[in-house]
Motif scaffolding. Structure first.
Motif: not given
Length: 755
Positions: A116, A118, A150-151, A207-209, A214
């Motif tokens: 991901n 960011m 990960s976000c 946030t989500t992917s 993100c």
């Protein structure tokens, strides 16, 4: 005078040539047919002569339109070369994977465990107005971007305590969200230096992917103002203003990339319910096949119900208009009182409006009744041909499944075009340029315009007065010979794609036409029908007529290209067009639309003649057009009846698709219980997606089957016209048409004389 005499002699020759087939007495109907045939013969060539050796599609044929065949093969070879070059130079990873600020892909290579990306300051993705932001492509925002595992899942903003020069940055920042080349432990920079140099983010939020990016999930409760920490405010903004800024910056991005999350859930639903979807499509296929086979018996009923229905609707319209006209007898409102207005309801209050509607509908109804009375025989012929097509399908069931071949070939064409276009669009080496991420910090005038850099060797110490200088990916190189011609190659990709698609469709028409012609010209059905007529027709088309099919496809492709150009120009200059220009553009688009329809009509009939006689495209198109012109009245009536019938059948086939959809709805929504199965409707994320798939798939299946039926009707109609011209029912020249058609035309095959 001499010219006038010569004209009379020409018509006299036409008269004597056509009178030899007419047997007295000649009544009014025969005389009408005779005069029609005379006009057709004089302007559309001579009728087809009897050939004792002709028994259906000719087997001894030669290659046609060789020049066009060679040209088509060269285009295909060039298309393959373009695809190979695009594959060698293209890099579609930037579409499939996100990139960090240095242009490195997240999720592969050294960032394999960090899928991901960011954004340090997501607000800049929407508010940036500098030149660099305009130059960046995709989601390359004018802010530092790093690949992360990960976000973030929480709100965080740099504490005011970190502003102290003695504060240890490692106690406030997280290393996983900082630039990889920067290490928090042992750094000489203060927290504010780190923020100003954009080595670590000043804030982040849940946030989500979404497609590897993100992005804030603004639809959940996480961004409810009551859930946002009181200390999470951007400089100069309160909590509500901060939330509004986030929404403005990420709304468009979220709308664009939520599709991945939805797509994954849809894919999961398909994985759970695919066997039930297949079952629904099989049901739709069985229903469509049964419907087409039953048309052999129900076609007369359907057509007469449709004709009577049209007349009934017209009669109801007349009755309704008359009632409205009578009800407004006391109205004094006229068109002079109303004048011009955009309110249509006002005109409906005028008595003369309903009088005009009444007159128009009465005239149309009278025309339809007269046509039905005087042309009923031709309607019977159309019905008989439709029934004959059902019989042909019963004897050649393989033709119903040929659309699968066409679908597979079209899928190959579309996939190759899409992949080639993607690789062409991503051709070239990546270009990196030095960009000031924050021009308010220091003096960034030392950065030269369009200054390139190498992300592996770049060091911010080279620009001591501009701490926010970064080596950022801009786009892909367009300086090479291949890259300079990318636009031309994309145009070539589109032209070759359209040509290939039209060729595949032409191949399907020619193949089916050859199979149905083999059925019609079999004197004793089904004994004389050739073995595997569909395969034989397919092989003949590929062996001898690739050039002719490519020729017809090329003509259609050129017209489609002009239509695409017109649509592009209309879209490009829509705002700048004046009414006159818009009118001209509308006329051009309408003309080329009609031209495309006409060429499709000519091509379709030309492919039928190619399948039967094996002539080149131009000769086949001329012969088909002349044959139809010699039978113009019969053709027009047949087309009208066939179109009405086609519309009725389309409704029936759509009904079968909707029926499958209704069953799918009750099943996938859990309203129909299926004891003994392991399928759980509650496990689906979107139960409506399998329903849409079943409805759309059922319609495509039904439409594919019906396209075969339409091709059969058109082929048998041309064969029927040829049969009438070639033969007269004598033992030497017997008719090949069905007994039902002969009965309608009051014709019969005379038995051979014995003894």
């Amino acid at each position: 005078m001499a010219g006038h005499t010569h004209s009379v002699e020409i018509h006299y020759e036409c008269l004597t040539e056509n009178l030899r087939c007419v047997t007295p007495p000649i009544n009014t109907h025969h005389w009408h047919t005779l005069t029609t045939d005379l006009n057709s013969a004089c302007f559309s060539g001579e009728p087809t002569q009897f050939d004792p050796t002709f028994t259906g599609p000719i087997h001894n044929r030669s290659c046609t339109d060789i020049i066009c065949c060679v040209l088509f093969m060269l285009v295909i070879a060039g298309y393959i070369v373009v695809g190979i070059l695009a594959w060698l130079y293209g890099d579609p990873r930037h579409v499939l994977y996100p990139r960090n600020s240095t242009g490195m892909f997240c999720g592969i290579g050294q960032n394999k465990d960090k899928p991901n990306v960011m954004y340090f300051d997501i607000i800049k993705c929407a508010t940036a107005t500098n030149v660099m932001a305009a130059a960046l492509q995709g989601l390359q925002c004018p802010t530092t971007q790093v690949c992360v595992k990960s976000c973030p899942s929480e709100f965080w903003i740099l504490s005011p305590l970190a502003h102290s020069p003695s504060a240890n940055p490692a106690n406030y920042f997280k290393q996983e969200y900082c630039v990889p080349s920067f290490q928090l432990q042992g750094t000489r920079y203060s927290s504010m230096d780190i923020v100003n140099k954009e080595l670590c983010p000043f804030f982040y939020m849940p946030t989500t992917s979404v497609l590897g990016r993100c992005l804030p999930s603004l639809g959940g409760n996480a961004y409810n103002p009551s859930n946002i920490p009181t200390n999470f405010t951007l400089p100069g903004l309160d909590a509500n203003q901060t939330l509004a800024a986030i929404r403005n910056a990420t709304g468009d991005l979220t709308n664009s990339f939520n599709i991945k999350d939805v797509g994954l859930r849809i894919f999961e639903d398909f994985a759970k319910s695919w066997h039930w979807i297949v079952a629904g499509l099989v049901i739709a296929m069985v229903v469509s096949v049964l419907f087409l086979l039953l048309l052999r018996f129900t076609a007369p009923v359907l057509i007469w119900v449709l004709i009577i229905g049209v007349l009934a609707v017209g009669a109801f319209g007349i009755w309704y208009c008359y009632n409205e006209y009578i009800s407004l007898a006391t109205s004094t409102l006229t068109f002079n009182n109303v004048g011009f207005t955009t309110n249509v309801q006002v005109y409906l209050q005028v008595r003369d409006t309903w009088l005009a509607f009444l007159i128009i509908l009465s005239i149309v109804e009278a025309i339809l009744l007269l046509a039905l009375i005087f042309l009923r025989t031709r309607i019977f012929i159309a019905i008989a041909l439709i029934q004959e097509t059902s019989k042909a399908l019963g004897h050649m069931m393989s033709t119903l499944f040929y659309p699968i071949v066409t679908f597979v070939l079209l899928l190959v064409c579309v996939s190759y075009w899409g992949i080639t276009a993607l690789y062409l669009a991503t051709s070239g080496a990546p270009v990196y340029k030095v960009v000031a991420m924050n021009t308010t910090q220091g003096d960034c005038s030392v950065i030269r315009a369009n200054e390139t850099c190498d992300p592996e060797m770049f060091n911010t110490t080279q620009y001591p007065t501009c701490p926010s200088a970064r080596c950022v990916f801009i786009n892909y190189n367009t300086e090479g010979l291949f890259q300079k011609n990318l636009f031309n190659l994309q145009i070539y990709n589109v032209i070759a794609f359209l040509w290939c698609v039209n060729f595949v469709i032409a191949l399907g028409h020619c193949t089916l036409a050859g199979a149905f012609a083999s059925y019609y010209w079999a004197f004793s059905k089904p004994a004389d029908i050739p073995t595997f007529p569909l395969i034989q027709s397919f092989m003949r088309a590929l062996r001898y007529h690739v050039g002719s099919l490519a020729f017809g496809a090329l003509i259609l492709t050129l017209v489609q290209i002009v239509r695409i150009i017109l649509e592009y120009l209309d879209h490009k200059f829509k705002e700048a067009q004046n009414p006159c220009t818009r009118f001209i553009m509308c006329c051009l688009k309408c003309c080329f639309y009609c031209l495309e329809k006409f060429i499709k009509f000519i091509n379709r009939n030309a492919y039928i003649m190619i399948a039967i006689y094996g002539k080149n495209f131009c000769v086949s198109a001329k012969n088909a057009f002349s044959l139809l012109m010699r039978n113009i009245i019969r053709d027009v009536e047949f087309r009208h009846t066939s179109d009405l019938w086609s519309f009725m059948c389309e409704l029936k086939l759509m009904t079968s698709g909707l029926f499958s959809g209704v069953l799918a709805f009750f099943f996938f929504s859990g309203r129909i219980q299926t004891p003994g199965t392991t399928f759980e409707t509650a496990a689906l994320n979107y139960y409506w997606m399998p329903i849409i798939t079943v409805v759309f798939g059922a319609y495509l299946i039904a439409h594919g089957f019906f396209s075969v039926y339409n091709m059969g009707v058109d082929t048998l109609f041309l064969c029927f016209l040829e049969d009438l011209e070639r033969n007269d029912g004598s033992p030497q020249k017997p008719y090949f048409m069905s007994k039902n058609l002969m009965k309608i035309l009051n014709k019969k095959n005379k038995p051979a004389k014995t003894g």
